[in-house]
Design a protein around this motif. Structure first.
Motif, short mmCIF file in Angstrom:
data_model
loop_
_atom_site.label_atom_id
_atom_site.label_comp_id
_atom_site.label_asym_id
_atom_site.label_seq_id
_atom_site.Cartn_x
_atom_site.Cartn_y
_atom_site.Cartn_z
N ALA A 1 0.62 -11.61 5.95
CA ALA A 1 2.04 -11.55 5.57
C ALA A 1 2.51 -10.11 5.38
O ALA A 1 3.60 -9.73 5.81
CB ALA A 1 2.28 -12.36 4.30
N LEU A 2 1.67 -9.29 4.75
CA LEU A 2 2.03 -7.90 4.51
C LEU A 2 2.07 -7.11 5.83
O LEU A 2 2.97 -6.30 6.05
CB LEU A 2 1.05 -7.26 3.53
N ALA A 3 1.10 -7.38 6.71
CA ALA A 3 1.07 -6.70 8.01
C ALA A 3 2.29 -7.08 8.84
O ALA A 3 2.88 -6.24 9.53
CB ALA A 3 -0.21 -7.05 8.76
N TRP A 4 2.67 -8.35 8.77
CA TRP A 4 3.87 -8.82 9.48
C TRP A 4 5.10 -8.02 9.05
O TRP A 4 5.86 -7.52 9.89
CB TRP A 4 4.07 -10.31 9.19
N ILE B 1 9.94 7.08 2.73
CA ILE B 1 9.45 6.04 1.82
C ILE B 1 8.12 5.50 2.35
O ILE B 1 8.03 5.07 3.50
CB ILE B 1 10.48 4.91 1.70
N PRO B 2 7.08 5.52 1.54
CA PRO B 2 5.78 5.00 1.99
C PRO B 2 5.88 3.53 2.39
O PRO B 2 6.60 2.75 1.77
CB PRO B 2 4.88 5.18 0.76
N ALA B 3 5.15 3.17 3.41
CA ALA B 3 5.18 1.79 3.90
C ALA B 3 4.47 0.83 2.96
O ALA B 3 4.75 -0.36 2.97
CB ALA B 3 4.55 1.71 5.29
N PHE B 4 3.59 1.36 2.13
CA PHE B 4 2.77 0.49 1.28
C PHE B 4 2.72 1.05 -0.14
O PHE B 4 2.42 2.22 -0.34
CB PHE B 4 1.35 0.39 1.83
N GLY B 5 3.04 0.21 -1.10
CA GLY B 5 2.99 0.62 -2.50
C GLY B 5 2.58 -0.53 -3.38
O GLY B 5 2.32 -1.64 -2.90
N VAL B 6 2.54 -0.28 -4.68
CA VAL B 6 2.20 -1.33 -5.64
C VAL B 6 3.41 -1.64 -6.51
O VAL B 6 4.10 -0.74 -6.99
CB VAL B 6 0.98 -0.94 -6.51
N LYS C 1 -5.86 -3.40 3.02
CA LYS C 1 -6.36 -3.53 4.38
C LYS C 1 -5.29 -4.04 5.35
O LYS C 1 -5.47 -3.97 6.57
CB LYS C 1 -7.59 -4.44 4.41
N ALA C 2 -4.18 -4.52 4.79
CA ALA C 2 -3.07 -4.96 5.65
C ALA C 2 -2.54 -3.81 6.49
O ALA C 2 -1.97 -4.01 7.56
CB ALA C 2 -1.95 -5.55 4.80
N GLN C 3 -2.74 -2.59 6.01
CA GLN C 3 -2.21 -1.41 6.71
C GLN C 3 -2.87 -1.20 8.08
O GLN C 3 -2.26 -0.59 8.96
CB GLN C 3 -2.42 -0.16 5.86
N THR C 4 -4.08 -1.70 8.25
CA THR C 4 -4.78 -1.50 9.52
C THR C 4 -4.85 -2.77 10.37
O THR C 4 -5.43 -2.77 11.45
CB THR C 4 -6.21 -0.99 9.28
N LEU C 5 -4.25 -3.86 9.89
CA LEU C 5 -4.24 -5.11 10.64
C LEU C 5 -3.09 -5.10 11.64
O LEU C 5 -1.94 -4.88 11.27
CB LEU C 5 -4.07 -6.29 9.67
#
Length: 271
Positions: free
Chosen positions: A211-214, A7-12, A237-241
């Motif tokens: 919040a998303l990076a957390w 499951i991808p970590a980031f989606g819409v 950009k939360a993916q690289t924080l």
């Protein structure tokens, strides 16, 4: 590019988005590089999501599409026909993940029947993975007993800095079940939080990114939605924080059991 195996970590997300609004949101997201899309039968937007995908020109093989079976369709003889209707609307011959949307305690259909039908749908290649949403420990235990933890790809639950759901998260992790966080920004309530504002300032980031990076640093998948292209782009950009241990501890202290989604006839007794 092959379809992601996990499951991808980031989606819409597409909750509450309708008609041209959801078409624009999904097309913007895909143009920006999103490849995971979360929808549901009850959202009433599967056809528009399908239209956005078709118009985007992004190959189906690059996408990870999730939908959810509504409570009206959980009977063993309704799961597959309703899923086939979702596929028709989405314009695809299979989705990557199909979830039971709510446990609906007053629903007379046994959970084992619904999961059995979903396993059949998986065997028929109508869905690559199956999972659950809004399940507490009791329901997740029953799901694992019915089909095994290896067949529960995720439990998608409301989870934000203000609602950290540690009991269900800890139990899910102890069973090897992945967590997807929805409402990670708590309808925007966390965006003006002083702690998040301070962390964001130090990282030259936005509070949404923090919040998303957390959530992602805790191992959860996130599916934030937005109608604004600029916000969709910023959220990516939360993916690289990378937050520090001190940042994570400060956010952990924000827990206040502030649940925003709790429909009487659908929700279980929360842990």
């Amino acid at each position: 590019m092959s379809t992601p195996s996990s499951i991808p970590a980031f989606g819409v997300g597409t909750f509450r988005l309708k008609d041209q609004v959801v078409i624009d949101s999904v097309k913007n997201a895909l143009a920006l590089g999103y490849r995971a899309i979360d929808t549901a039968q009850i959202y009433g937007n599967e056809a528009q999501v399908g239209q956005a995908i078709a118009e985007s020109g992004v190959p189906r093989s690059e996408l990870f599409i999730t939908t959810k079976i509504w409570t009206d369709n959980v009977a063993a003889d309704k799961v597959i026909p309703s899923l086939k209707e979702s596929l028709r609307k989405l314009g695809t011959d299979r989705v990557d993940l199909t979830l039971i949307h709510w446990p609906a305690p007053r629903q007379p259909v046994p959970l084992v029947d619904t999961l059995g039908a979903l396993m059949e749908a998986k065997a028929l290649s109508l869905t690559r993975k199956i999972g659950v949403s809004n399940f507490n420990i009791d329901y997740l235990t029953r799901a694992i007993e019915a089909v095994g933890a290896a067949n529960i790809a995720t439990n998608q639950i409301e989870l934000s800095p203000y609602l950290q759901n540690r009991k269900i998260v800890d139990f899910a992790h102890s069973q090897g079940v992945h967590i997807t966080s929805y409402m990670t920004l708590a309808y925007g309530k966390v965006l003006q939080d002083p702690v998040l504002l301070e962390i964001a300032a130090r990282h030259q980031a936005t509070t949404a990114q923090v919040a998303l990076a957390w959530a992602m640093q805790l191992g959860y998948a996130v599916i934030p939605s937005s109608t604004k292209r600029a916000n969709l782009e910023s959220n990516l950009k939360a993916q690289t924080l990378r937050l520090t241990e001190a940042d994570m501890a400060a956010i952990a202290a924000l827990e206040r059991n502030d649940r925003l989604v709790n429909p009487d006839s659908l929700a279980p007794v929360w842990d």
